[in-house]
Design a protein around this motif. Sequence first.
Motif, PDB file in Angstrom:
ATOM      1  N   THR A  39     -22.734  -5.332  59.548  1.00 61.94           N
ATOM      2  CA  THR A  39     -22.675  -6.339  58.731  1.00 61.94           C
ATOM      3  C   THR A  39     -21.480  -6.958  58.441  1.00 61.94           C
ATOM      4  O   THR A  39     -21.402  -8.025  58.430  1.00 61.94           O
ATOM      5  CB  THR A  39     -23.400  -5.839  57.225  1.00 61.94           C
ATOM      6  N   ALA A  40     -20.608  -6.259  58.166  1.00 62.63           N
ATOM      7  CA  ALA A  40     -18.915  -6.776  57.851  1.00 62.63           C
ATOM      8  C   ALA A  40     -18.532  -7.407  59.136  1.00 62.63           C
ATOM      9  O   ALA A  40     -17.947  -8.375  58.972  1.00 62.63           O
ATOM     10  CB  ALA A  40     -18.128  -5.540  57.425  1.00 62.63           C
ATOM     11  N   LEU A  41     -18.514  -6.766  60.230  1.00 63.86           N
ATOM     12  CA  LEU A  41     -17.854  -7.482  61.408  1.00 63.86           C
ATOM     13  C   LEU A  41     -18.729  -8.697  61.987  1.00 63.86           C
ATOM     14  O   LEU A  41     -18.184  -9.761  62.472  1.00 63.86           O
ATOM     15  CB  LEU A  41     -17.790  -6.532  62.463  1.00 63.86           C
ATOM     16  N   GLU A  42     -20.180  -8.683  61.749  1.00 69.11           N
ATOM     17  CA  GLU A  42     -20.638  -9.880  62.258  1.00 69.11           C
ATOM     18  C   GLU A  42     -20.453 -11.039  61.234  1.00 69.11           C
ATOM     19  O   GLU A  42     -20.532 -12.188  61.635  1.00 69.11           O
ATOM     20  CB  GLU A  42     -22.316  -9.497  62.290  1.00 69.11           C
ATOM     21  N   ASN A  43     -20.114 -10.808  59.998  1.00 72.25           N
ATOM     22  CA  ASN A  43     -19.842 -11.788  59.089  1.00 72.25           C
ATOM     23  C   ASN A  43     -18.355 -12.112  58.895  1.00 72.25           C
ATOM     24  O   ASN A  43     -18.033 -12.918  57.743  1.00 72.25           O
ATOM     25  CB  ASN A  43     -20.586 -11.502  57.853  1.00 72.25           C
ATOM     26  N   ALA A  44     -17.656 -11.561  59.644  1.00 72.53           N
ATOM     27  CA  ALA A  44     -15.818 -11.375  59.590  1.00 72.53           C
ATOM     28  C   ALA A  44     -15.657 -12.983  59.670  1.00 72.53           C
ATOM     29  O   ALA A  44     -16.277 -13.583  60.385  1.00 72.53           O
ATOM     30  CB  ALA A  44     -15.249 -10.757  60.600  1.00 72.53           C
ATOM     31  N   ARG A  45     -14.521 -13.091  58.971  1.00 70.44           N
ATOM     32  CA  ARG A  45     -13.933 -14.651  58.994  1.00 70.44           C
ATOM     33  C   ARG A  45     -12.633 -14.625  59.683  1.00 70.44           C
ATOM     34  O   ARG A  45     -12.024 -13.702  60.086  1.00 70.44           O
ATOM     35  CB  ARG A  45     -13.803 -15.351  57.623  1.00 70.44           C
ATOM     36  N   PHE A  46     -12.068 -15.747  60.012  1.00 70.56           N
ATOM     37  CA  PHE A  46     -11.008 -15.832  60.753  1.00 70.56           C
ATOM     38  C   PHE A  46      -9.982 -16.726  59.990  1.00 70.56           C
ATOM     39  O   PHE A  46     -10.353 -17.790  59.636  1.00 70.56           O
ATOM     40  CB  PHE A  46     -11.110 -16.589  62.215  1.00 70.56           C
ATOM     41  N   ASP A  47      -8.877 -16.228  59.786  1.00 69.18           N
ATOM     42  CA  ASP A  47      -7.780 -17.002  59.095  1.00 69.18           C
ATOM     43  C   ASP A  47      -6.806 -17.223  59.947  1.00 69.18           C
ATOM     44  O   ASP A  47      -5.917 -16.961  60.696  1.00 69.18           O
ATOM     45  CB  ASP A  47      -7.004 -15.881  58.228  1.00 69.18           C
ATOM     46  N   GLU A  89     -17.974  -6.836  46.143  1.00 65.61           N
ATOM     47  CA  GLU A  89     -18.410  -7.353  47.375  1.00 65.61           C
ATOM     48  C   GLU A  89     -18.667  -9.094  47.419  1.00 65.61           C
ATOM     49  O   GLU A  89     -18.162  -9.616  48.418  1.00 65.61           O
ATOM     50  CB  GLU A  89     -19.904  -6.621  47.790  1.00 65.61           C
ATOM     51  N   ALA A  90     -19.763  -9.619  46.539  1.00 60.15           N
ATOM     52  CA  ALA A  90     -20.068 -10.778  46.479  1.00 60.15           C
ATOM     53  C   ALA A  90     -18.825 -11.833  46.342  1.00 60.15           C
ATOM     54  O   ALA A  90     -18.739 -12.645  47.178  1.00 60.15           O
ATOM     55  CB  ALA A  90     -21.155 -11.108  45.520  1.00 60.15           C
ATOM     56  N   ALA A  91     -17.919 -11.477  45.359  1.00 64.51           N
ATOM     57  CA  ALA A  91     -16.557 -12.269  44.984  1.00 64.51           C
ATOM     58  C   ALA A  91     -15.763 -12.199  46.345  1.00 64.51           C
ATOM     59  O   ALA A  91     -15.018 -13.287  46.453  1.00 64.51           O
ATOM     60  CB  ALA A  91     -15.991 -11.796  43.785  1.00 64.51           C
ATOM     61  N   GLY A  92     -15.613 -10.943  46.630  1.00 65.02           N
ATOM     62  CA  GLY A  92     -14.977 -10.802  48.131  1.00 65.02           C
ATOM     63  C   GLY A  92     -15.275 -11.834  49.118  1.00 65.02           C
ATOM     64  O   GLY A  92     -14.225 -12.622  49.793  1.00 65.02           O
ATOM     65  N   TRP A  93     -16.474 -11.715  49.545  1.00 60.22           N
ATOM     66  CA  TRP A  93     -17.047 -12.789  50.796  1.00 60.22           C
ATOM     67  C   TRP A  93     -16.754 -14.116  50.218  1.00 60.22           C
ATOM     68  O   TRP A  93     -16.398 -15.000  51.010  1.00 60.22           O
ATOM     69  CB  TRP A  93     -18.440 -12.425  51.069  1.00 60.22           C
ATOM     70  N   GLN A  94     -17.048 -14.438  49.023  1.00 58.90           N
ATOM     71  CA  GLN A  94     -16.872 -15.706  48.319  1.00 58.90           C
ATOM     72  C   GLN A  94     -15.353 -16.164  48.618  1.00 58.90           C
ATOM     73  O   GLN A  94     -15.286 -17.200  48.856  1.00 58.90           O
ATOM     74  CB  GLN A  94     -17.114 -15.778  46.958  1.00 58.90           C
ATOM     75  N   ARG A  95     -14.573 -15.303  48.274  1.00 68.56           N
ATOM     76  CA  ARG A  95     -12.921 -15.677  48.677  1.00 68.56           C
ATOM     77  C   ARG A  95     -12.790 -16.052  49.905  1.00 68.56           C
ATOM     78  O   ARG A  95     -11.812 -16.858  49.980  1.00 68.56           O
ATOM     79  CB  ARG A  95     -12.342 -14.339  48.198  1.00 68.56           C
ATOM     80  N   ILE A  96     -13.444 -15.639  50.932  1.00 63.47           N
ATOM     81  CA  ILE A  96     -13.214 -16.185  52.302  1.00 63.47           C
ATOM     82  C   ILE A  96     -14.123 -16.869  53.025  1.00 63.47           C
ATOM     83  O   ILE A  96     -14.183 -17.250  54.178  1.00 63.47           O
ATOM     84  CB  ILE A  96     -12.869 -14.566  53.226  1.00 63.47           C
ATOM     85  N   ASP A  97     -15.118 -17.425  52.229  1.00 65.08           N
ATOM     86  CA  ASP A  97     -16.243 -18.033  52.676  1.00 65.08           C
ATOM     87  C   ASP A  97     -15.769 -19.548  53.257  1.00 65.08           C
ATOM     88  O   ASP A  97     -16.573 -19.971  54.384  1.00 65.08           O
ATOM     89  CB  ASP A  97     -17.290 -18.543  51.517  1.00 65.08           C
TER      90      ASP A  97
END
Length: 110
Positions: A39-47, A89-97
């Motif tokens: 789940t984490a890697l499928e949703n990973a972002r790129f900076d 978790e939700a706040a973390g994903w929101q931070r990089i959304d």
Amino acid sequence: MAHRFVRARPKRERLPELRDRLDDGDIEQLDPFGRAMTTALENARFDPTTGEAVWIEEDYCTPPLAMERGAVLEEYFDEITVVADDVDEAAGWQRIDELPGLWGQVLDEA
């Protein structure tokens, strides 16, 4: 349970293999962390500013990501850093959304 905010430098030439392993369900089968890692890697972002992959990962290890590093992460990423040990978790994903998805960025360039 803790959620870790992770940054890591992708080994771009290796990521097509990781994508295949995620698609085939190989990573998901790893016990006990496979589902969370998938789940984490499928949703990973790129900076694009740093060239790093970023994601939030559910983790129970001490030290953080110990099993995940040895089984998967070190094959595909360098400079794996846990930026924050216990994030919401939700706040973390929101931070990089707003960052672009990892897979669209790195597979297009591989």
